[in-house]
Design a protein around this motif. Structure first.
Motif, PDB file in Angstrom:
ATOM      1  N   GLU A 125       7.184  -2.141  -1.084  1.00  0.00           N
ATOM      2  CA  GLU A 125       7.078  -1.384   0.169  1.00  0.00           C
ATOM      3  C   GLU A 125       5.705  -0.730   0.290  1.00  0.00           C
ATOM      4  O   GLU A 125       5.303   0.042  -0.589  1.00  0.00           O
ATOM      5  N   ASP A 126       5.031  -0.986   1.408  1.00  0.00           N
ATOM      6  CA  ASP A 126       3.680  -0.434   1.599  1.00  0.00           C
ATOM      7  C   ASP A 126       3.680   1.096   1.466  1.00  0.00           C
ATOM      8  O   ASP A 126       2.808   1.680   0.829  1.00  0.00           O
ATOM      9  N   SER A 127       4.705   1.741   2.063  1.00  0.00           N
ATOM     10  CA  SER A 127       4.696   3.203   2.103  1.00  0.00           C
ATOM     11  C   SER A 127       4.824   3.785   0.688  1.00  0.00           C
ATOM     12  O   SER A 127       4.189   4.785   0.353  1.00  0.00           O
ATOM     13  N   PHE A 128       5.629   3.126  -0.155  1.00  0.00           N
ATOM     14  CA  PHE A 128       5.807   3.614  -1.522  1.00  0.00           C
ATOM     15  C   PHE A 128       4.504   3.481  -2.316  1.00  0.00           C
ATOM     16  O   PHE A 128       4.082   4.408  -3.027  1.00  0.00           O
ATOM     17  N   VAL A 129       3.847   2.342  -2.168  1.00  0.00           N
ATOM     18  CA  VAL A 129       2.603   2.113  -2.908  1.00  0.00           C
ATOM     19  C   VAL A 129       1.549   3.147  -2.489  1.00  0.00           C
ATOM     20  O   VAL A 129       0.829   3.693  -3.324  1.00  0.00           O
ATOM     21  N   LYS A 130       1.539   3.457  -1.187  1.00  0.00           N
ATOM     22  CA  LYS A 130       0.598   4.463  -0.682  1.00  0.00           C
ATOM     23  C   LYS A 130       0.895   5.823  -1.350  1.00  0.00           C
ATOM     24  O   LYS A 130      -0.015   6.502  -1.821  1.00  0.00           O
ATOM     25  N   THR A 131       2.171   6.178  -1.403  1.00  0.00           N
ATOM     26  CA  THR A 131       2.549   7.451  -2.039  1.00  0.00           C
ATOM     27  C   THR A 131       2.096   7.490  -3.491  1.00  0.00           C
ATOM     28  O   THR A 131       1.546   8.490  -3.975  1.00  0.00           O
ATOM     29  N   ILE A 132       2.329   6.393  -4.210  1.00  0.00           N
ATOM     30  CA  ILE A 132       1.947   6.352  -5.630  1.00  0.00           C
ATOM     31  C   ILE A 132       0.438   6.530  -5.777  1.00  0.00           C
ATOM     32  O   ILE A 132      -0.035   7.313  -6.605  1.00  0.00           O
ATOM     33  N   LEU A 133      -0.308   5.803  -4.948  1.00  0.00           N
ATOM     34  CA  LEU A 133      -1.761   5.879  -5.068  1.00  0.00           C
ATOM     35  C   LEU A 133      -2.271   7.274  -4.755  1.00  0.00           C
ATOM     36  O   LEU A 133      -3.211   7.766  -5.380  1.00  0.00           O
ATOM     37  N   GLU A 134      -1.616   7.930  -3.809  1.00  0.00           N
ATOM     38  CA  GLU A 134      -2.107   9.243  -3.403  1.00  0.00           C
ATOM     39  C   GLU A 134      -1.654  10.376  -4.321  1.00  0.00           C
ATOM     40  O   GLU A 134      -2.380  11.313  -4.575  1.00  0.00           O
ATOM     41  N   LYS A 135      -0.402  10.257  -4.816  1.00  0.00           N
ATOM     42  CA  LYS A 135       0.166  11.435  -5.497  1.00  0.00           C
ATOM     43  C   LYS A 135       0.490  11.246  -6.973  1.00  0.00           C
ATOM     44  O   LYS A 135       0.839  12.207  -7.641  1.00  0.00           O
ATOM     45  N   TYR A 136       0.478  10.026  -7.461  1.00  0.00           N
ATOM     46  CA  TYR A 136       0.905   9.817  -8.848  1.00  0.00           C
ATOM     47  C   TYR A 136      -0.162   9.041  -9.639  1.00  0.00           C
ATOM     48  O   TYR A 136       0.011   7.858  -9.953  1.00  0.00           O
ATOM     49  N   PRO A 137      -1.274   9.706  -9.956  1.00  0.00           N
ATOM     50  CA  PRO A 137      -2.366   9.006 -10.652  1.00  0.00           C
ATOM     51  C   PRO A 137      -1.947   8.497 -12.027  1.00  0.00           C
ATOM     52  O   PRO A 137      -2.601   7.618 -12.600  1.00  0.00           O
TER      53      PRO A 137
END
Ligand code: 5AD
Ligand code: SF4
Length: 477
Positions: A125-137
């Motif tokens: 899911e695009d939205s999940f990957v975006k969240t990971i990249l932004e908030k879970y380094p």
């Protein structure tokens, strides 16, 4: 967020596309030479969420990791690679994963070499990957459901080159045979017969996260089952999002009834399959299940709703009446069969009357077991765009009422076992008491029973003394 050129990011719109292009099949799996001993002296941990397809994928992931030298971690404090194999079916499954990734942050702080990888349906899911990249380094590896076979080279880039690796294809790729596998259970095994789903029920994310339907060749499946039999496995479960559609996509189409019969002839003691879609459940299938003693008389037959209008908006392609006709046919043809189902309450704008129709269907069918859910909108699916004026409290109350109704029938069905002797495939002994064992009947009922000198994998006759909603009690005879 900076996107790197070498990353492949997911795209749900692209994942919805279906092409007629032939599926490529790869039957030789090669591990890149520079990764042969990548994991020697190192350990891994896998957390698996969701359905049996994910559990089977985790067995492949473990198989690949152990092939390149990794060992399972006994202690998470010193683990080198953590993989979270995620599920996207409902919002709460997603929230659990984010919680666990958050918990692993502490380990990453004390060990910057730790590779935390996320795969499975959420990573599509695009939205999940975006969240990971932004908030879970702390997540240094993201890979999709179609990219598992590339794990050695992805890990090489993460561990040796210290890169952040993202490899998520939206379009399904090849069907791989002979990938390494480490089976987590010793007497029961999952056997994939197909991947993906083309049904596109309007609430469901699976056709997007797992791609188009790709059946394995029957010869490959039979080869795997024969090998499992030789290795002493007592039970196999044939897996697919919709096993009834098996073989329809092959160049020379065959049907699930044919496959099931060929599998039964191999003579493994117990065969199960899941999941079945009522729409393409054929009479031939019912007959084959009835004909072979080693095909278990247990069918998981998700109905989702008992209301025709809702079923139509769900894109399920059957009516409540035709479901009940199939149900009756199964019950009349297969002796002592047990049937379980999945039901969603609170589909967009489900009226009181529609919900009552679902309760009525449950009263008619009296399922042995049911998995019941509150509808959870999945971004990107057609149902997520439907108007919904039903409040959350109403949905929760419906779920509660539905559970009360089906629980009552399940208890009644279980009580009918009291005083009977049934065959149980033993899973193991109870954690609390050593002479209490547990296992499942042919009809998939959990049994806790007393006995002595019993081993996991034994098939034991158990006399049933008591019944609860979710299990039976008994003693070995
Ligand atoms: N919301 C709630 N339940 C769902 N399921 C699938 N998608 C959703 C959703 N969006 C349920 C269905 C399916 C089971 C595996 O999960 O009942 O059969
Ligand atoms: Fe989802 Fe429907 Fe396919 Fe099942 S059959 S995986 S519910 S789309």
């Amino acid at each position: 967020m900076k996107i790197k050129e070498q990353w492949s990011l997911p795209n749900l719109k692209e994942a919805a596309r279906r092409t007629r292009s032939a599926v490529e099949r790869v039957d030789h799996y090669a591990i890149p030479a520079n990764t042969f001993d990548l994991g020697v002296g190192k350990t891994y941990h896998i957390s698996t969420y969701g359905c049996q397809a994910n559990q089977r994928d985790s067995e492949t992931i473990a198989g690949i990791l152990e092939t390149i030298g990794f060992k399972p971690a006994e202690d998470l404090e010193h683990v080198d690679v953590i993989i979270l194999n995620t599920c996207a079916i409902r919002q709460n499954a997603e929230e659990k994963v984010l919680g666990e990734i958050g918990n692993f942050k502490r380990l990453y702080r004390s060990n910057k070499d730790l590779v935390i990888g996320v795969c499975g349906c959420m990573s599509q899911e695009d939205s999940f990957v975006k969240t990971i990249l932004e908030k879970y380094p702390q997540v240094r590896l993201l890979f999709g459901t179609h990219n598992i076979q590339d794990l050695p080279s992805m890990l090489y880039d993460a561990m040796v080159k210290h890169e952040k690796v993202i490899k998520i294809y939206s379009k399904e790729g090849e069907v791989y045979e002979n990938l390494p596998v480490k089976r987590f259970e010793h007497h029961k095994a999952w056997v994939n017969i197909m991947y993906g789903c083309d049904k596109f029920c309007t609430y469901c994310i699976v056709p997007y996260t797992r791609g188009k339907q790709r059946s394995r060749y029957m010869s490959e499946i039979l080869k795997e089952v024969r090998q499992l039999k030789e290795e002493g496995y007592k039970e196999i479960t044939l897996l697919g999002q919709n096993v009834n559609a098996y073989g329809k996509d092959l160049e020379e189409p065959i049907d699930f009834a044919t496959l099931l019969e060929e599998v039964a002839k191999i003579g493994i003691p117990r065969i199960r399959f899941m999941t079945s879609h009522p729409w393409d459940f054929t009479n031939e299938m019912v007959d084959v299940i009835a004909k072979y003693d080693n095909i278990m008389p247990f069918i998981h037959l998700p109905v989702q709703s008992g209301d025709d209008e809702i079923l139509k908006r769900m894109g399920r392609r059957y009516s409540a009446e035709s479901y009940m006709r199939l149900y009756k046919k199964i019950v009349d043809t297969i002796p002592n069969v047990a049937i379980s189902t999945d039901i969603i309450v609170g589909f967009p704008n489900e009226s009181d009357e529609a919900f009552e129709n679902t309760l009525e269907l449950v009263r008619q069918c009296q399922f042995d077991n049911a998995f019941t859910f509150i509808y959870s909108p999945r971004p990107g699916t057609p149902a997520a765009k439907m108007e919904d004026e039903i409040d959350e409290e109403t949905k929760r109350q419906r779920l509660y009422r539905l559970n009360e109704v089906w629980n009552g029938y399940a208890l009644e069905k279980n009580k009918a076992y009291i005083g009977k002797t049934v065959k149980v495939l033993v899973d193991g002994s109870s954690k609390r008491k050593e002479d209490v064992y547990s296992g499942y009947t042919e009809t998939n009922k959990l049994v806790n029973f007393s006995g002595t000198n019993i081993e996991p994998g034994d098939l034991v006759d158990v006399y049933i003394t008591d019944a609860k909603t979710f299990s039976l009690d008994g003693k070995a005879v």
